[in-house]
Write a protein that holds these residues in place. Sequence first.
Motif, PDB file in Angstrom:
ATOM      1  N   ALA A 174       0.809  -1.223   0.000  1.00  0.00           N
ATOM      2  CA  ALA A 174       0.000   0.000   0.000  1.00  0.00           C
ATOM      3  C   ALA A 174       0.849   1.284   0.000  1.00  0.00           C
ATOM      4  O   ALA A 174       0.572   2.182  -0.797  1.00  0.00           O
ATOM      5  N   PRO A 175       1.883   1.371   0.844  1.00  0.00           N
ATOM      6  CA  PRO A 175       2.670   2.611   0.825  1.00  0.00           C
ATOM      7  C   PRO A 175       3.283   2.898  -0.538  1.00  0.00           C
ATOM      8  O   PRO A 175       3.244   4.029  -1.017  1.00  0.00           O
ATOM      9  N   ALA A 208       0.627   4.075  -2.911  1.00  0.00           N
ATOM     10  CA  ALA A 208       0.230   5.454  -2.605  1.00  0.00           C
ATOM     11  C   ALA A 208       1.271   6.423  -3.153  1.00  0.00           C
ATOM     12  O   ALA A 208       0.929   7.433  -3.777  1.00  0.00           O
ATOM     13  N   LEU A 236       1.001   6.627  -6.918  1.00  0.00           N
ATOM     14  CA  LEU A 236      -0.172   7.400  -7.329  1.00  0.00           C
ATOM     15  C   LEU A 236       0.117   8.898  -7.201  1.00  0.00           C
ATOM     16  O   LEU A 236      -0.151   9.694  -8.111  1.00  0.00           O
ATOM     17  N   LEU A 237       0.706   9.247  -6.072  1.00  0.00           N
ATOM     18  CA  LEU A 237       1.071  10.638  -5.821  1.00  0.00           C
ATOM     19  C   LEU A 237       1.981  11.165  -6.926  1.00  0.00           C
ATOM     20  O   LEU A 237       1.751  12.233  -7.505  1.00  0.00           O
ATOM     21  N   THR A 253       5.250   1.139  -9.072  1.00  0.00           N
ATOM     22  CA  THR A 253       4.114   0.222  -9.040  1.00  0.00           C
ATOM     23  C   THR A 253       4.545  -1.179  -9.466  1.00  0.00           C
ATOM     24  O   THR A 253       4.248  -2.179  -8.797  1.00  0.00           O
ATOM     25  N   ILE A 269       5.656   6.822   3.756  1.00  0.00           N
ATOM     26  CA  ILE A 269       5.650   5.884   2.635  1.00  0.00           C
ATOM     27  C   ILE A 269       7.021   5.839   1.971  1.00  0.00           C
ATOM     28  O   ILE A 269       7.175   5.449   0.824  1.00  0.00           O
TER      29      ILE A 269
END
Lengths: 151, 499, 315
Positions: free
Chosen positions: A11-12, A15, A18-19, A57, B427
């Motif tokens: 998930a990190p 994220a 995506l950012l 990704t 993150i």
Amino acid sequence: MSGQGASRSIAPDLAGALLAVCLGAYAIYETKDMSDLGAVFPTAAGTLCILGGVALTLLAFKNRSRPSDLTLERPDWPRMVALSVVLLAWAVLLKPLGFIISSLVGMTAVVWLTWRGAATVKAVVVHAVALAILMVGFYSLMVFVLRIAVP
Amino acid sequence: MLESLWSALSPFNLTLAFFGVIAGTLIGSLPGLSATMAVAVLVPFTFAMDPASGLIALGAVYTGAIYGGAYSAILVNTPGTPAAIATAMDGFPMAKRGDGDLAVTLSCIGSVIGGLVGALALLFLAPPLSTIALAFGPVEYFWLAIFGLSLIATLSKGNTLKGLIGGAIGLLLACVGSAVVGGDVRYTFGQVQLLGGIPVIPALIGLYCIPVLINLVVKPDDHLERRTAQVKGFRLLEALGLMWRSKVNVLRSSVLGTAIGILPAAGGSVAGLVAYSEAKRTSKTPEEFGKGATDGIIASETANSATVGGGFIPTLVLGIPGTPPDAIILGALLVQGIRTGPQLFTQQADIVFTFVMGLLIATILMLPVGLVMGRYAFKLIINIPKTALTPAVALLTVIGAFAIEVNTVHVLIMIILGIISWLIARIGFEASPIVLGLILGPIAEAGFVQAWLIGGAQGNIPAMFFTQPISLAIIAMTVLTLVTPFIAERRKRMKGVKT
Amino acid sequence: MKRFLTAVATTAALVTATTSFAADYPTKPVTYIIPYNPGGESDVTARFQEAYFSDVAGQDVVIQYKPGAGGATAWAQLNTLEADGYTIMNVNFPHAILQPAIKDVGYQTEDVIPAYIFHYTPDAIVVRADSPYQTLQDMIDDAKANPGSLTFGGSGTNSANHLAAVRFDQMADVTSTYIPFKGSSPAMAALLGNQIKAAMTYTTQGIKAGDQVRVLAIATDERVPSFPDVPTFKELGFDYVAGAYRGVTLPKDTPQDVRQKVSDIIGEINANPEFQQKLIENGYVLVDIPTDQMADWIEERRAEYAEGIEALKAN
């Protein structure tokens, strides 16, 4: 601790990807109004963001079985959010309230958020004195030594 | 020259230099209250003194302020000036594990050596060395900045890909505002306040220091590890031993710092980073870097202090100031009736030599001053209860972001960037690559646009970028930096197979 | 009722403010904002003024830097600052006419009307000492033979130097390539390093670089004392007198008599022979435009720059 065992949460990374992609796309979209030479760097940086995001990704899915390099602790969100609000308010109110008042209020709020033990009268007094000294010290440094016009 | 030494050594000037160094170190140690500000405030007082004393006071404050930046970098992970970015990378991990006293002592000795090398270069080699400043044109600056950006690959501690993305984000932040070179207004969201771009110092404070502050508040643990053993004092002998073992590193960083300091558009941040990455590249234990390697601090601090002397070379010889404090001192020189230029070293030599002597004396005084102040700064930070540390750090970030240009909007920008920095750190994105992009982006872009236009006027743009010898050398270094980690990795794997 | 009371209070405050202020202004140090990085002409001249300010006004002046967007960041903030006369700001022309005419920079020329214009730095074309251009005519001939190959370095895009380069092109009927740098010093560094053929800059830069450079022409009425051998553009047949004018401005709402007082102080400093001597030595040309002549002066400049601004916009 995340306590999710050895298998890695992707998930990190997703994220982050995506950012990066969103930011890159926005950056490139904005170049439409720029001159040719002025658009070179934004376009290059935006492209880097998008490529980086895509690569991130792919790697995240490829390496999902490897242990994560991140140790995710569950943070104390209420404190985090409260601190953010305090700091933002401090910045916004610096001008209308003036430096001294906003900083005293801001510092008091930060002490209160950091406080974990029991609040004895003595401790409160000591901290109040410490804040006052800090305030006087830095205020005089700015106003009398560095001669900055403070609001 | 001996006469200059004699006049510089008058009791009044020595006292001036002594207090100048203390004041400079104090101001420099507070992030945001920079060398520029300290020097700017002092200038009017120097009008009342004779030129030599005034210059000695300015040089002392400047030297102290550059060194003071190491304290906040080491003790609270906040480089108060871009020059101390590389110091924080290993300084803070060292402080975290309880070696802050050693880190402070190392940074002090490194700064003194670097400062001496830079000042001696200024004294003896200024006119010939100033040609370095002229050999660097737009193309060379472009490639130098690209080289600096390539260091992200070596410097990022965690995920290199995330470091790369961080660098790109930094480049985008650098694009905000009205481009001095080219004139485009970019990413300002119609906000006039953003026309001048993202202010670098408030961004530095936000990106580095706010996450530290947030972690202090949200986590129950102590800021720095407390040593269970007794406090070891200055750890001077230990530090000297480490310096001796790293003598090659010290020498290389001093030379790099002096040389890069001569380039007006590069300055302390590039010098510190390049010296740091060279130290890492040639180290036998590169994996230690970023986790508290002493060589990292030595490289960064030696190099950034060497830029002080280096920066005065183009300032005095060519009239082209390297850094904002240099520019202020140049202004003070003009008001005192001094004319810069190559002839300065012959016609008004006594003033120049007095000034350089003052710099040398200030640098030497930094040793006792820095050691004692550093020790107390470390003790203070480690002993102060957390509930008193957090408000102090919070106040400092606000003051630092505000004071640099007396602008409350900068405080807001600082805090927003800081909160974002904390969130994306979760993150796996670090602050350093973003900062690198933010600082090097404008140098790269200006160089690129200028080189493109000049190349266009000459009718051959590719030749502009790819045929100059200095450019080619920098390109080669960039490639070397990028592939070294892979080679090292492979070699290690090969060894692993053999054993 | 409430509104009435506020009105009374404000008027009272204004009256007391104006009367008490002007009489003994200044009673505390005055902040002097420079909208550029230190080291440039704006900073250096402010430092020269600083040395005399307290003699004239009885109070110190404290110099502060707010660089950004070629000065626009600070000028756009001017009217948000306290209008009590204790914040004064350096303002430059043609910058303050040029910037709002070309882009939305958050202020209009009317927002930054100076209280006093105290000097200008004449435009000057500077080449390296070993340049093949011995005279301005050599340069023009070369530029005509090879259109676009003449590179002029200068400070910033859509700036005073940029405008000067564009106006030179129009006057001499040539096409040059303007290369923007982040200030005058980097442009001079590029000139000395042989990266550009000429610098479109000011006399002051020619003085700083000493005998490493040759000045080809200067945009003044009469020859500049520091360069007795350098012809003016007028002598060479171009009707061109221009440069960067620097003045001191205050927030719009500053009481008129305080503005007048600031104008008087700056004028008095300008009249000091020692101050004049220092500025002239460094290549500055003193002018005296006090606050009552300012409106006409600005209109003249607007008319003068109009054509060049159109050319810049077309770029």
